[in-house]
Design a protein around this motif. Structure first.
Motif, short mmCIF file in Angstrom:
data_model
loop_
_atom_site.label_atom_id
_atom_site.label_comp_id
_atom_site.label_asym_id
_atom_site.label_seq_id
_atom_site.Cartn_x
_atom_site.Cartn_y
_atom_site.Cartn_z
N GLY A 111 13.84 12.01 9.49
CA GLY A 111 13.06 11.88 10.79
C GLY A 111 12.15 10.10 10.40
O GLY A 111 13.57 9.69 10.24
N VAL A 112 11.06 10.08 11.26
CA VAL A 112 11.16 8.11 11.18
C VAL A 112 9.28 8.60 10.01
O VAL A 112 8.59 9.54 10.37
CB VAL A 112 11.11 8.14 12.64
CG1 VAL A 112 9.91 6.66 11.93
CG2 VAL A 112 12.11 7.88 12.94
N CYS A 113 9.27 7.69 9.54
CA CYS A 113 8.59 7.53 8.83
C CYS A 113 7.43 5.65 9.51
O CYS A 113 8.42 4.87 9.11
CB CYS A 113 7.78 7.27 7.56
SG CYS A 113 8.09 9.54 6.42
N ILE A 114 6.16 5.36 9.90
CA ILE A 114 6.07 4.87 9.77
C ILE A 114 5.29 4.17 8.41
O ILE A 114 3.43 5.05 8.69
CB ILE A 114 4.36 4.18 11.33
CG1 ILE A 114 6.02 4.73 12.33
CG2 ILE A 114 4.18 2.43 11.33
CD1 ILE A 114 7.51 3.50 12.52
N ASP A 122 10.70 0.44 0.08
CA ASP A 122 9.38 1.73 0.54
C ASP A 122 9.09 2.35 0.08
O ASP A 122 8.93 3.71 0.47
CB ASP A 122 11.19 2.04 0.89
CG ASP A 122 12.67 1.86 1.72
OD1 ASP A 122 11.20 0.79 2.80
OD2 ASP A 122 12.83 2.19 2.28
N THR A 123 8.12 1.69 -0.69
CA THR A 123 6.79 2.66 -1.81
C THR A 123 5.22 3.02 -0.94
O THR A 123 4.84 3.56 -1.41
CB THR A 123 6.61 2.49 -2.98
OG1 THR A 123 6.31 1.13 -2.41
CG2 THR A 123 7.83 2.42 -3.81
N GLY A 124 5.74 2.32 0.09
CA GLY A 124 4.20 2.13 0.84
C GLY A 124 3.11 3.20 1.32
O GLY A 124 4.44 4.52 1.61
N PRO A 125 2.36 3.81 1.46
CA PRO A 125 1.49 4.98 1.72
C PRO A 125 2.50 4.72 3.70
O PRO A 125 2.44 3.74 4.66
CB PRO A 125 0.03 4.44 2.32
CG PRO A 125 0.01 2.61 2.05
CD PRO A 125 1.50 2.64 1.35
N VAL A 126 2.39 6.38 3.98
CA VAL A 126 2.70 6.37 5.16
C VAL A 126 1.43 6.33 6.66
O VAL A 126 0.66 7.53 6.22
CB VAL A 126 3.25 7.76 5.53
CG1 VAL A 126 3.83 8.05 6.58
CG2 VAL A 126 5.18 7.51 4.50
N LEU A 127 1.29 5.89 7.62
CA LEU A 127 0.64 5.51 8.71
C LEU A 127 0.80 7.01 9.42
O LEU A 127 0.05 7.64 10.13
CB LEU A 127 0.57 4.71 9.13
CG LEU A 127 -0.15 3.66 8.49
CD1 LEU A 127 0.74 2.14 9.46
CD2 LEU A 127 -1.40 3.50 8.14
N GLU A 133 2.84 3.41 19.13
CA GLU A 133 1.75 4.69 19.10
C GLU A 133 0.77 4.04 17.49
O GLU A 133 -0.23 4.30 17.77
CB GLU A 133 2.12 6.46 18.71
CG GLU A 133 0.98 7.49 18.22
CD GLU A 133 1.41 8.59 17.92
OE1 GLU A 133 0.63 9.57 17.41
OE2 GLU A 133 2.84 9.33 18.64
N VAL A 134 1.64 3.94 16.65
CA VAL A 134 0.86 3.38 15.11
C VAL A 134 0.01 2.34 16.13
O VAL A 134 -1.18 2.09 15.66
CB VAL A 134 1.36 3.19 14.81
CG1 VAL A 134 0.86 2.26 13.63
CG2 VAL A 134 1.65 4.49 13.97
N LEU A 135 0.48 1.01 17.01
CA LEU A 135 -0.38 -0.74 17.15
C LEU A 135 -1.56 -0.03 17.80
O LEU A 135 -2.16 -0.14 17.81
CB LEU A 135 1.16 -1.19 17.64
CG LEU A 135 2.26 -1.33 16.56
CD1 LEU A 135 3.10 -2.38 17.54
CD2 LEU A 135 1.47 -2.40 15.95
N GLY A 136 -1.37 0.68 18.70
CA GLY A 136 -2.30 1.73 20.00
C GLY A 136 -3.38 2.15 19.11
O GLY A 136 -4.72 1.95 19.38
N ALA A 139 -4.08 5.80 6.20
CA ALA A 139 -2.24 5.89 5.30
C ALA A 139 -2.53 7.04 4.20
O ALA A 139 -3.27 7.21 3.42
CB ALA A 139 -2.27 4.76 4.71
N GLU A 140 -1.88 7.99 3.87
CA GLU A 140 -1.25 8.96 2.87
C GLU A 140 -0.51 8.45 2.19
O GLU A 140 0.66 7.76 2.78
CB GLU A 140 -0.77 10.10 3.71
CG GLU A 140 -0.47 10.98 3.07
CD GLU A 140 0.00 12.52 3.79
OE1 GLU A 140 1.09 13.56 3.01
OE2 GLU A 140 0.09 12.37 4.90
N SER A 141 -0.63 8.40 1.29
CA SER A 141 0.22 8.10 -0.17
C SER A 141 1.40 8.70 -0.26
O SER A 141 1.19 9.91 -0.16
CB SER A 141 -1.11 7.92 -1.40
OG SER A 141 -1.63 6.95 -1.31
N GLN A 142 2.57 8.13 -0.83
CA GLN A 142 3.56 9.38 -0.94
C GLN A 142 3.49 10.24 -2.00
O GLN A 142 3.55 9.30 -3.33
CB GLN A 142 4.49 8.03 -0.58
CG GLN A 142 5.16 7.53 0.59
CD GLN A 142 6.83 6.06 0.11
OE1 GLN A 142 7.75 6.80 -0.82
NE2 GLN A 142 6.48 5.95 0.81
#
Length: 307
Positions: free
Chosen positions: A132-135, A143-148, A178-181, A187-190
């Motif tokens: 899948g895709v994570c923003i 690639d450690t940042g929290p996921v929006l 979708e996120v930009l809008g 954001a959810e921490s990994q």
């Protein structure tokens, strides 16, 4: 929203197209310098640069983002956010901190699984059931940042890196719009568990080792399609295998068990592989019937074992 976009290959170009179509103001595009390609090895612009030029967007192609001049140029645009997708340069902290909403990344895996450069190939090689895709909100780590926002889908038995790339690119383009809008978004921490790294694919990995199971080799062939192609050796010559199916069968490893106009069945460490599309060095990709017309293979002949 006024933004800067940073990306290089087709995966990123689709996202840029979607962002432009959604009506956002793309003030600047960052992409890798033009690279020599093709038989003439002439300099070619990246897929992202082509999209930017088609829409009259300024393009910036620095060799690094660590020097003050490049950083000053980016800062001068006063972007609210930077969108990053398969860019190829590390963003230093000073750049990550510039936009009001920071930098967000489109990543083609279900983080924290397959952080890094080759998530599509690694998911196929590992036999993952889904991808899948994570923003992601970018930070200094890889690639450690929290996921929006994240979205998953199943990996089908016939999927290749090529087909997954196209589905992931389309999904990523939709999700980033979708996120930009909706910014700012929580954001959810990994999670700390389940972290794996998708190391860059090396060409030597494409070699087919017939001592592995037919199931593994099926995944191997699909993972290296379209690049660089799974490479088998026969009589010291490279033969690329583009399509194959695991089947029942056993015999000496690498030996051809049967040949007909539909497939060449080759014994593996476990089971057998029915190969239906091949390519000789310097030739074209061919279905078995056409390949055999120019390169006859017989039952009992054996593919080489890689050293």
């Amino acid at each position: 929203m006024k933004l800067i976009f940073a990306g290089t290959p087709e995966f990123a170009a689709q996202a840029l197209q979607a962002i432009i179509a959604a009506g956002h103001e793309v003030a600047l595009v960052l992409t890798q310098p033009d690279r020599p390609a093709g038989r003439g090895m002439t300099l070619q612009p990246s897929a992202v640069k082509k999209v930017a030029l088609e829409h009259g967007i300024e393009v910036f192609q620095p060799l690094t983002l660590r020097d003050a001049e490049a950083q000053a140029k980016i800062a001068a645009f006063g972007a609210e956010v930077m969108v990053v997708a398969a860019y190829g340069l590390i963003l230093p902290q000073v750049v990550l901190d510039m936009p009001r909403f920071g930098c967000i990344n489109i990543h083609g895996s279900l983080l924290p699984r397959w952080r890094g450069a080759a998530p599509i190939q690694r998911a196929l090689l590992a036999g993952d059931a889904e991808t899948g895709v994570c923003i992601m909100q970018m930070e200094a780590g890889l690639d450690t940042g929290p996921v929006l926002l994240r979205r998953a889908f199943s990996i089908e038995a016939v999927d290749t890196t090529g087909t997954l790339h196209d589905r992931l690119a389309a999904l990523g383009a939709g999700l980033v719009v979708e996120v930009l809008g909706k910014l700012p978004l929580p954001a959810e921490s990994q999670p700390a568990e389940g972290v794996t790294y998708a190391h860059k694919i090396e060409k030597v990995e494409a070699l087919v080792d017939w001592s592995r199971s037919a199931t593994e080799l099926d995944r191997h062939i699909r993972a290296f399609n379209p690049f660089p192609g799974a490479q088998a050796l026969f009589g010291g010559q490279t033969v690329k295998i583009w399509q194959a199916t695991p089947v029942a069968g056993q015999g000496e490893i690498g030996v051809i068990l049967s040949v007909d106009r539909h497939s060449i069945v080759i014994a593996c460490g476990e089971g057998a592989l029915a190969v239906s599309e091949l390519q000789k060095a310097g030739g074209k990709r061919l279905p078995v019937q056409q390949f055999l017309a120019g390169h006859p293979l017989k039952v009992g002949e054996r593919f080489d074992r890689p050293e």
